[in-house]
Design an enzyme around this catalytic site. Structure first.
Site: not given
Length: 446
Positions: A239, A125, A289
């Site tokens: 992220k 990621r 989310e």
């Protein structure tokens, strides 16, 4: 702090350094704690050169990262005495070119080893995020060695191993040593360009739970219908710092109304409902989310479901993926607790990733959220506030005072995996022993 070069035999002869005395680790909040007692790793490069063997050579375990001068690592800095040098024109401060990861290191209650959970997935990621932010990604070997080194040199900040449940032998959770790798544009400029200097940083903090005091009692979530966390084509699946900045004001507003957090929607599905549907626009809307956690539903049909990643608006959480994999691998163990949750003895457990609508919440018997900092936390209710455009409210059969049967079983499974008590061929590499050799640390497995 004087440090020495890595010693492969640290586990066998010297043992893992103990937690620092006088620190009440169990009472620490989710925050930066005791920073004057931390050490962090800092390396720099430029975008043209990227990260090279001069920074770290895995064949020799040498390079700037591991070089020692006068008994001290050159890349290791004291958090309080050697702050990161930043200027007003620093690229990341002006244009937000920062990505980071969050991992948890815990002591095993059975072996005493310091274990890091699934850093391989964090690296994947991290590398995707670096590309999105025009930052050169470090090699896998550099990333892993940086993690290992910062953890080894902050092991005094790693909390004691969790206690075991006297009846089940399952770890009871507790504090952890949180470690955050960061990649940021640290060069100076005014124009909208890739930064002329890149910094790779690894720092730590001992922490408690993200939802402090909510390990058993469930969360009250606000269904956010006005503010957008992410949209298709954006960076919702990266992220990066900006993904969290946009949630801060809505989070403060939600807390003022008595909620613990927001549950975000795919706002385009709310504002553009299907005219052929008999459901209201809000009930048709697709869930995303929370501010910093993924969401799962346990439906009365026996389905354990979480929003899919195909829209590109949801962060692919490591704990999210771990729970999905565990639920698939251990479905037979979950069947009895699913039967208890839904009240049907012959219920079949299914696990899926798909678009999840607000209407699906009305069929949920349990809801929980997942994250590195949160682990697995139950949700007791989800609803709008009095000043929202459309009213919605649902309270789940399980989760108000304690987790539902499925939620609790998945939490136990996760804690067993993290402690090295539960394993199989598919998950045996999820744990990395901090005091193993660099090569073994990269491979994973204990």
């Amino acid at each position: 702090m004087v440090v020495s070069k890595f010693k492969a035999a640290v586990n066998s002869d010297e043992g893992v350094p103990p937690p620092q005395e006088g620190v009440e680790f169990a009472k620490l909040p989710w925050n930066l704690n005791l920073p004057d007692q931390h050490y962090y790793v800092h390396l720099t490069t430029d975008p043209e050169s990227g990260w090279t063997l001069e920074h770290y050579d895995p064949k020799t375990d040498g390079g700037i990262l591991t070089d020692v001068t006068d008994g001290e690592y050159k890349s290791l800095k004291h958090y309080g005495q050697s702050p990161l040098p930043l200027f007003p024109s620093t690229t990341s401060l002006n244009y937000g070119t920062t990505i980071w990861e969050g991992l948890a290191c815990r002591r095993s209650p059975t072996t005493g080893k310091a274990l890091l959970f699934r850093p391989q997935m964090n690296y994947a990621r991290f590398a995707r995020g670096a590309h999105a932010m025009c930052l050169p990604p470090p090699s896998y070997e550099l990333f892993m060695r940086g993690l290992q080194m910062v953890l080894q040199n902050n092991m005094h900040m790693c909390p004691p191993a969790p206690e075991l449940d006297p009846d089940t032998g399952v770890p009871l959770g507790g504090a952890k040593l949180y470690v955050r790798p960061m990649l940021l544009g640290s060069g100076q400029q005014l124009g909208l360009h890739a930064s002329p200097q890149i910094s790779l940083v690894f720092f730590v903090s001992p922490t408690g739970s993200y939802f402090q005091g909510k390990a058993m009692g469930g969360l009250k979530l606000h269904l956010e219908t006005r503010k957008s966390r992410a949209a298709r084509g954006g960076t919702g699946n990266i992220k990066c710092s900006g993904n969290y900045a946009v949630t801060m004001r809505p989070l403060m507003d939600a807390k003022e109304h008595g909620f613990h957090d927001n549950l975000y929607l795919e706002l385009d599905t709310y504002h553009n409902p299907k005219p052929s549907s008999t459901l209201s626009p809000l009930r048709q809307a697709i869930l995303q989310e929370l501010s910093a956690a993924n969401i799962f539903l346990v439906l009365e049909s026996g389905e354990i479901v979480t929003p899919c990643l195909s829209r590109g608006t949801i962060l692919p959480g490591v704990t999210r993926d771990s729970v999905l994999e565990m639920a698939k691998m251990f479905k037979d163990e979950l069947q009895p607790v699913m039967a208890k949750s839904v009240g049907k003895e012959d219920i079949e457990v299914t696990v899926s990733e798909r678009d999840v609508s607000v209407e699906d919440l009305n069929s949920a018997v349990e809801v929980f959220v997942t994250g590195t900092a949160a682990e697995v936390v139950p949700v007791q209710s989800i609803g709008t506030s009095a000043d929202d455009e459309e009213s919605f409210s649902v309270k789940f059969p399980h989760g108000e005072s304690e987790p539902g049967p499925v939620t609790f079983k998945l939490l136990e499974m996760l804690r067993e995996v993290v402690a090295g008590q539960r394993t199989n061929d598919k998950i045996q590499d999820w744990l990395c022993d901090v005091h193993s050799t660099p090569e073994d640390f990269r491979k994973g497995g204990i």
